[in-house]
Design a protein around this motif. Structure first.
Motif, PDB file in Angstrom:
ATOM      1  N   VAL A  12       0.836  -1.196   0.000  1.00  0.00           N
ATOM      2  CA  VAL A  12       0.000   0.000   0.000  1.00  0.00           C
ATOM      3  C   VAL A  12       0.871   1.247   0.000  1.00  0.00           C
ATOM      4  O   VAL A  12       2.003   1.237   0.478  1.00  0.00           O
ATOM      5  CB  VAL A  12      -0.960   0.063   1.220  1.00  0.00           C
ATOM      6  CG1 VAL A  12      -1.913  -1.110   1.222  1.00  0.00           C
ATOM      7  CG2 VAL A  12      -0.182   0.153   2.526  1.00  0.00           C
ATOM      8  N   GLU A  13       0.313   2.319  -0.573  1.00  0.00           N
ATOM      9  CA  GLU A  13       0.890   3.652  -0.459  1.00  0.00           C
ATOM     10  C   GLU A  13      -0.069   4.490   0.374  1.00  0.00           C
ATOM     11  O   GLU A  13      -1.299   4.331   0.269  1.00  0.00           O
ATOM     12  CB  GLU A  13       1.072   4.299  -1.841  1.00  0.00           C
ATOM     13  CG  GLU A  13       1.775   3.431  -2.859  1.00  0.00           C
ATOM     14  CD  GLU A  13       3.151   2.991  -2.453  1.00  0.00           C
ATOM     15  OE1 GLU A  13       3.806   3.726  -1.687  1.00  0.00           O
ATOM     16  OE2 GLU A  13       3.582   1.916  -2.883  1.00  0.00           O
ATOM     17  N   VAL A  25      -2.943   4.144  -2.664  1.00  0.00           N
ATOM     18  CA  VAL A  25      -2.839   3.075  -3.660  1.00  0.00           C
ATOM     19  C   VAL A  25      -2.735   1.745  -2.933  1.00  0.00           C
ATOM     20  O   VAL A  25      -2.065   1.647  -1.896  1.00  0.00           O
ATOM     21  CB  VAL A  25      -1.602   3.239  -4.574  1.00  0.00           C
ATOM     22  CG1 VAL A  25      -1.528   2.103  -5.595  1.00  0.00           C
ATOM     23  CG2 VAL A  25      -1.613   4.582  -5.287  1.00  0.00           C
ATOM     24  N   LEU A  26      -3.392   0.738  -3.464  1.00  0.00           N
ATOM     25  CA  LEU A  26      -3.205  -0.639  -3.002  1.00  0.00           C
ATOM     26  C   LEU A  26      -2.991  -1.492  -4.234  1.00  0.00           C
ATOM     27  O   LEU A  26      -3.805  -1.466  -5.160  1.00  0.00           O
ATOM     28  CB  LEU A  26      -4.402  -1.128  -2.197  1.00  0.00           C
ATOM     29  CG  LEU A  26      -4.227  -2.485  -1.490  1.00  0.00           C
ATOM     30  CD1 LEU A  26      -5.060  -2.552  -0.211  1.00  0.00           C
ATOM     31  CD2 LEU A  26      -4.585  -3.660  -2.405  1.00  0.00           C
ATOM     32  N   GLY A  27      -1.861  -2.225  -4.252  1.00  0.00           N
ATOM     33  CA  GLY A  27      -1.534  -3.046  -5.413  1.00  0.00           C
ATOM     34  C   GLY A  27      -1.377  -4.517  -5.066  1.00  0.00           C
ATOM     35  O   GLY A  27      -0.918  -4.863  -3.973  1.00  0.00           O
ATOM     36  N   VAL A  36      -4.256  -2.879  -9.535  1.00  0.00           N
ATOM     37  CA  VAL A  36      -3.914  -1.712  -8.739  1.00  0.00           C
ATOM     38  C   VAL A  36      -5.145  -0.846  -8.533  1.00  0.00           C
ATOM     39  O   VAL A  36      -5.873  -0.532  -9.486  1.00  0.00           O
ATOM     40  CB  VAL A  36      -2.800  -0.887  -9.416  1.00  0.00           C
ATOM     41  CG1 VAL A  36      -2.348   0.236  -8.497  1.00  0.00           C
ATOM     42  CG2 VAL A  36      -1.616  -1.770  -9.784  1.00  0.00           C
ATOM     43  N   PHE A  37      -5.372  -0.454  -7.284  1.00  0.00           N
ATOM     44  CA  PHE A  37      -6.507   0.372  -6.900  1.00  0.00           C
ATOM     45  C   PHE A  37      -5.989   1.759  -6.524  1.00  0.00           C
ATOM     46  O   PHE A  37      -5.135   1.895  -5.648  1.00  0.00           O
ATOM     47  CB  PHE A  37      -7.248  -0.241  -5.709  1.00  0.00           C
ATOM     48  CG  PHE A  37      -7.749  -1.637  -5.954  1.00  0.00           C
ATOM     49  CD1 PHE A  37      -9.072  -1.873  -6.281  1.00  0.00           C
ATOM     50  CD2 PHE A  37      -6.886  -2.735  -5.865  1.00  0.00           C
ATOM     51  CE1 PHE A  37      -9.539  -3.162  -6.510  1.00  0.00           C
ATOM     52  CE2 PHE A  37      -7.336  -4.027  -6.084  1.00  0.00           C
ATOM     53  CZ  PHE A  37      -8.675  -4.231  -6.412  1.00  0.00           C
ATOM     54  N   ASN A 190       4.286   2.013  -6.754  1.00  0.00           N
ATOM     55  CA  ASN A 190       3.622   0.858  -6.149  1.00  0.00           C
ATOM     56  C   ASN A 190       3.885  -0.408  -6.957  1.00  0.00           C
ATOM     57  O   ASN A 190       4.145  -1.478  -6.389  1.00  0.00           O
ATOM     58  CB  ASN A 190       2.122   1.124  -6.029  1.00  0.00           C
ATOM     59  CG  ASN A 190       1.383  -0.016  -5.342  1.00  0.00           C
ATOM     60  OD1 ASN A 190       0.796  -0.862  -6.004  1.00  0.00           O
ATOM     61  ND2 ASN A 190       1.430  -0.046  -4.025  1.00  0.00           N
ATOM     62  N   LEU A 191       3.825  -0.302  -8.278  1.00  0.00           N
ATOM     63  CA  LEU A 191       4.085  -1.468  -9.124  1.00  0.00           C
ATOM     64  C   LEU A 191       5.499  -1.996  -8.923  1.00  0.00           C
ATOM     65  O   LEU A 191       5.712  -3.213  -8.860  1.00  0.00           O
ATOM     66  CB  LEU A 191       3.869  -1.109 -10.593  1.00  0.00           C
ATOM     67  CG  LEU A 191       2.420  -1.080 -11.075  1.00  0.00           C
ATOM     68  CD1 LEU A 191       2.332  -0.410 -12.437  1.00  0.00           C
ATOM     69  CD2 LEU A 191       1.847  -2.485 -11.129  1.00  0.00           C
ATOM     70  N   ALA A 192       6.467  -1.100  -8.833  1.00  0.00           N
ATOM     71  CA  ALA A 192       7.840  -1.540  -8.601  1.00  0.00           C
ATOM     72  C   ALA A 192       7.940  -2.324  -7.293  1.00  0.00           C
ATOM     73  O   ALA A 192       8.607  -3.363  -7.227  1.00  0.00           O
ATOM     74  CB  ALA A 192       8.781  -0.340  -8.582  1.00  0.00           C
TER      75      ALA A 192
END
Length: 230
Positions: A12-13, A25-27, A36-37, A190-192
């Motif tokens: 999460v961010e 963000v939640l991935g 990714v949300f 977040n993806l990284a």
């Protein structure tokens, strides 16, 4: 049992570390790609463009959903998990997401769900933290210093491919990007992280025994009434 389950990497961010901070963000990483949300905070976000640019940048399948606020993001995550992950052969994994005395992501989410009176999103999902595995079972010493953070462990054991795709050096930059409405770099960060976590989960499964995955249930004692029929 742990290594027979398919890992779903998670991160999460947020806007900070305090209890009144917000999930931005939640991935998740699943076998078919990344989900990714994004909490757009009521601002416009071009989902199709974000997906196209991120898929090109990361050479991966990326699906993004944009939500007006944190409550809607959490509700969407709970619905997705119930339909696609819960009560199946998956385990949620994170790097320092929750430990015996520490971790960030899951404790933060519990607090936000409680304050917003939201459904707990990970009902029916087992969880394993990767940090203890890499701290105890791998040598990640670099320049005479053991590195146990996510980026350090990834670079020591895998390389720096994903690190080069991360636009931010620390979480403060991600907070600033959210405040400015710069969603593409925020999602790329977040993806990284979730792809690094997913890669390390694969390394752990390849070289460690089942007992190293200290699985715990994330199903609450009092389940959501809407789930009792499952």
């Amino acid at each position: 049992m742990g290594t027979k389950l398919t890992p779903v990497a998670f991160d999460v961010e947020t806007t900070g570390f305090e209890s009144d901070s917000t999930v931005t963000v939640l991935g998740l990483v699943l076998p078919l790609g990344c989900r990714v949300f994004l909490n757009a905070g009521g601002r416009p976000a071009d989902r199709d463009r974000l997906e196209r640019e991120l898929e090109t940048e990361f050479d991966a399948v990326v699906r993004v959903s944009c939500h007006r606020n944190e409550r809607e993001l959490l509700a969407a995550v709970a619905e997705f998990v119930a339909e696609s992950i819960a009560d199946d052969d998956y385990m949620l994994v994170a790097y320092n997401g929750e430990l015996y005395r520490g971790g960030f992501d899951l404790p933060f989410l519990r607090t936000r769900c409680a304050l917003l009176d939201c459904r707990w999103p990970f009902d029916g999902v087992p969880y394993a933290d990767l940090l203890p595995i890499f701290r105890a079972r791998f040598n990640t010493t670099v320049d005479e210093e053991q590195v146990n953070d996510l980026e350090g462990a990834y670079q020591a054991l895998i390389g720096d491919g994903l690190t080069a795709l991360d636009p931010f050096a620390d979480s403060r930059e991600a907070v600033a990007a959210f405040e400015r409405g710069e969603f593409r770099p925020l999602l790329a960060h977040n993806l990284a992280d979730i792809l690094r976590t997913d890669a390390l989960a694969g390394v752990a499964q390849r070289y460690c025994g089942t007992s190293e995955f200290d699985l715990k249930s994330l199903t609450p004692t009092l389940r959501d009434p809407s789930l009792t029929g499952r």
